[in-house]
Design a protein around this motif. Structure first.
Motif, short mmCIF file in Angstrom:
data_model
loop_
_atom_site.label_atom_id
_atom_site.label_comp_id
_atom_site.label_asym_id
_atom_site.label_seq_id
_atom_site.Cartn_x
_atom_site.Cartn_y
_atom_site.Cartn_z
N CYS A 523 29.35 77.53 1.57
CA CYS A 523 29.99 77.07 2.80
C CYS A 523 30.62 75.69 2.59
O CYS A 523 31.76 75.45 3.00
N VAL A 524 29.89 74.80 1.95
CA VAL A 524 30.42 73.45 1.71
C VAL A 524 31.63 73.52 0.80
O VAL A 524 32.65 72.85 1.03
N ALA A 525 31.57 74.36 -0.24
CA ALA A 525 32.72 74.51 -1.12
C ALA A 525 33.92 75.06 -0.35
O ALA A 525 35.06 74.59 -0.52
N ALA A 526 33.68 76.06 0.49
CA ALA A 526 34.77 76.66 1.27
C ALA A 526 35.34 75.68 2.28
O ALA A 526 36.54 75.70 2.58
N THR A 527 34.50 74.80 2.81
CA THR A 527 34.97 73.81 3.78
C THR A 527 35.88 72.78 3.10
O THR A 527 36.92 72.41 3.65
N TRP A 528 35.49 72.34 1.91
CA TRP A 528 36.37 71.46 1.15
C TRP A 528 37.69 72.16 0.83
O TRP A 528 38.76 71.55 0.83
N PHE A 529 37.62 73.45 0.53
CA PHE A 529 38.82 74.25 0.26
C PHE A 529 39.77 74.21 1.45
O PHE A 529 40.97 73.98 1.30
N THR A 530 39.23 74.43 2.65
CA THR A 530 40.04 74.42 3.86
C THR A 530 40.71 73.06 4.06
O THR A 530 41.89 72.97 4.39
N TYR A 531 39.97 71.99 3.82
CA TYR A 531 40.51 70.65 3.97
C TYR A 531 41.59 70.37 2.92
O TYR A 531 42.66 69.84 3.23
N ALA A 532 41.33 70.75 1.68
CA ALA A 532 42.25 70.44 0.59
C ALA A 532 43.56 71.21 0.70
O ALA A 532 44.63 70.67 0.43
N LEU A 533 43.48 72.48 1.10
CA LEU A 533 44.67 73.31 1.18
C LEU A 533 45.38 73.16 2.52
O LEU A 533 46.47 73.71 2.72
N SER A 534 44.77 72.44 3.44
CA SER A 534 45.36 72.23 4.77
C SER A 534 45.65 73.55 5.47
O SER A 534 46.65 73.70 6.17
N ARG A 535 44.80 74.51 5.25
CA ARG A 535 44.96 75.82 5.88
C ARG A 535 43.65 76.58 5.77
O ARG A 535 42.77 76.24 4.97
N ALA A 536 43.54 77.60 6.56
CA ALA A 536 42.38 78.47 6.46
C ALA A 536 42.51 79.38 5.25
O ALA A 536 43.61 79.71 4.81
N SER A 537 41.39 79.77 4.71
CA SER A 537 41.40 80.72 3.60
C SER A 537 41.59 82.13 4.13
O SER A 537 41.43 82.39 5.32
N SER A 538 41.94 83.04 3.23
CA SER A 538 42.10 84.44 3.60
C SER A 538 41.55 85.31 2.48
O SER A 538 41.11 84.80 1.44
N SER A 539 41.59 86.62 2.66
CA SER A 539 41.09 87.52 1.63
C SER A 539 41.86 87.37 0.33
O SER A 539 41.34 87.67 -0.75
N ASP A 540 43.10 86.89 0.41
CA ASP A 540 43.89 86.68 -0.82
C ASP A 540 43.39 85.49 -1.63
O ASP A 540 43.80 85.32 -2.79
N ASP A 541 42.53 84.67 -1.04
CA ASP A 541 41.99 83.50 -1.75
C ASP A 541 40.63 83.76 -2.37
O ASP A 541 40.02 82.84 -2.92
#
Length: 585
Positions: A523-541
């Protein structure tokens, strides 16, 4: 003022894609205002929320079940929607571009929040937004040209005004757009300058000011525009250009535009490999500007504004003053900063450390003697009652009611921010007011109906049993062993998680479960991902997320190292192929 307004009108005539038309013209992926987020529901199925958000539309992937990279998912990355600069990014960018420190961006319409972060939302295009950009651009440009030596080193007496103006357009334009201007763009700005200087008879400085003003209103300045390299791409994605990579790095790690070093690397085409990117990232993390971006992440992830906005009944808690709230927030900021930059940067340390940063007023809440003054200083806390971030008084006070604790708010925070499971809104016509305090009952007793009422049970079973584990801490975060003359029962339970389910006893038992959970780590890794990419993740990620989550766990949950690993994922370095792109002509 009249001549300057005339120059602005001229700039809009030459650039028909300035605001607000630009909001539509460059929407290369989806529509402006189209909701995008990702997350996972608390019931284990995909939901319409991003990690840390509530009730946001569109989910496809989340941390609750882990990330599984299948063969069909390899080479894919999620959409990169057009996104405006946040207010923080705007102010930092004009500071580094022209030296403006007036903070005009802080007065803009507030940034929307999606997935817990301000940089993750599609901001609506409104007349008010366009007006604010226009007025800010005029003020910033007028002030900037008062110090032309900062903007341009060209000597008009030697090279001539026309030559210097052309140099300025290309050199300043490259920095403002974060990439070299196209030939068409440069020609248009040349024409703008020439028309104002020659046809309208404005002086050199005023004409240059109008050019700056026009550039600051262009979508190429106020938006993060990413098209990727030309060509068909592979796996449905294409790499970002070197300049787009430089901007992603700078806005993630610094919340501002690229510096000269990044521009030079982009000029030389040295941001095309993971090794080249990693070298820049390690340099940038060592730069003091990285602290501001990391602070910005923690401010939003931990929702520290709730500390500022916390309200208490001062007849019960007279010590809860605005000054105390400032100290509470300062303590959290100092603590996470120390763990991240001075300490080992480990998630486990964040959740289990026995120290914090305390001054005289906070020491009274903690029950510590011998500390005087207002300065926050590193202090060992009572290890029998305090453990890590979740036991800090600001975190506890911000998630409690004015006259009582709140198992709902405290449990919701853990469920959403540490388990990446978003809670739906309450059903219509359900009373969401906390039960009235009763001097004869404990909080657990007063909240018992949440477990028996069928309208409440489905959601509250996910929050209350976690929040009740905090009952040893009163509404201002002070430790207590009794409530209304009865012993505090701080036992709790976690359900519907991948690997953290089960009973626990008090905060320490909860922290043990959280630190042992791969779901929390992911969850923490995914949260940093959301912040870094400035977007929500999707199944393509999912493949990028799987690599990132595995690397984070493999590093012992080192968050500094996570920043490096994140920037070399496919999701950070690539974007989907854009089949049809609108252009701004």
């Amino acid at each position: 003022m009249r001549t300057h307004r005339a120059s602005l009108a001229r700039s809009r005539w030459i650039f028909p894609c300035l605001l607000p038309a630009s909001f539509l013209a460059l929407a290369c992926s989806g529509e402006i205002g189209e909701p995008r987020s990702t997350g996972h529901s608390a019931t284990g199925s995909t939901s319409a929320q991003a990690p840390g958000s509530t009730n946001q539309p569109g989910a496809t992937v989340g941390a609750a079940d882990g990330f599984v990279c299948s063969e069909s998912a390899k080479g894919k990355v999620g959409e990169s929607p057009l996104r405006r600069l946040t207010r923080v990014e705007y102010d930092n960018t004009v500071r580094d571009l022209v030296g403006d420190t007036t903070g005009l961006g802080s007065n803009f319409v507030a940034d929307g929040v999606l997935g817990g972060f301000e940089n993750n939302a599609d901001q609506p295009a409104t007349t008010l937004v366009a007006t604010q950009y226009s007025e800010a651009a005029q003020q910033i440009a007028a002030a900037a040209v008062k110090n032309m030596s900062r903007l341009s080193t060209c000597d008009t007496a030697k090279a001539g005004e026309a030559e210097c103006a052309q140099q300025f357009v290309r050199q300043f334009g490259k920095r403002a757009y974060r990439r070299p201007l196209s030939g068409t763009e440069a020609t248009r700005f040349d024409a703008l300058y020439a028309g104002l200087r020659g046809q309208q008879g404005l002086d050199y400085t005023t004409s240059i000011s109008a050019v700056v003003e026009a550039m600051l209103q262009s979508p190429n300045f106020v938006y993060h525009v990413e098209k990727g390299v030309s060509g068909p791409g592979t796996g449905g994605s294409v790499s970002l250009t070197a300049y787009e990579t430089a901007s992603r790095l700078s806005y993630f790690l610094w919340n501002t535009m690229p510096d000269d070093n990044l521009f030079a690397a982009a000029d030389a085409g040295k941001l095309s490999t993971p090794t080249e990117v990693e070298a820049q990232v390690r340099r940038m993390i060592a730069d003091p500007r990285a602290k501001g971006a990391v602070d910005n992440f923690f401010r939003q992830w931990l929702d520290l504004d709730k500390v500022d906005n916390a309200v208490k009944d001062t007849s019960i808690f007279p010590e809860f003053t605005p000054q105390l709230k400032g100290y509470m927030r300062g303590e959290i900021e100092a603590f996470v900063g120390d763990v991240f930059w001075t300490g080992d940067a480990k998630l486990q340390t964040l959740l289990t450390a026995s120290f914090s940063f305390v001054n005289e007023d906070l020491a009274k809440i903690y029950g510590i003697t011998g500390i005087t003054g207002t300065d926050l200083r590193r202090t060992e806390l009572d290890k029998t009652v305090r453990r890590g971030l979740l036991s800090q008084v600001g975190m506890l006070a911000a998630r409690a009611n004015a006259d009582q604790t709140s198992p709902v708010k405290r449990g919701k925070f853990v469920r959403e921010r540490l388990l990446c499971q978003s809670m739906p809104a309450p059903p219509p016509n359900v009373n969401v007011i906390a039960p009235e305090p009763d001097p004869k009952l404990t909080t657990r007793q007063r909240y018992a109906n949440h477990s028996t009422d069928p309208y409440c049970h489905t959601c509250h079973q996910l929050m209350d049993p976690i929040g009740l584990g905090f009952e040893n801490y009163d509404p201002v975060g002070r430790y207590r062993s009794q409530e209304n003359g009865q012993p505090v029962d701080a036992t709790g339970k976690i359900v519907n998680t991948r690997d953290a389910d089960g009973d626990f006893n008090g905060l320490f038992g909860l922290v043990d479960k959280l630190t042992a959970s791969e779901q929390v780590s992911d969850c923490v890794a995914a949260t940093w991902f959301t912040y870094a990419l400035s977007r929500a993740s999707s199944s393509d990620d999912v493949c990028s997320l799987a690599t990132l989550a595995e690397g984070f766990r493999g590093s012992g949950q080192d968050m500094r190292d996570l920043l490096v690993k994140l920037t070399v994922t496919d999701a950070f370095r690539y974007r989907p192929v854009v089949a049809v792109e609108a252009s701004c002509q």
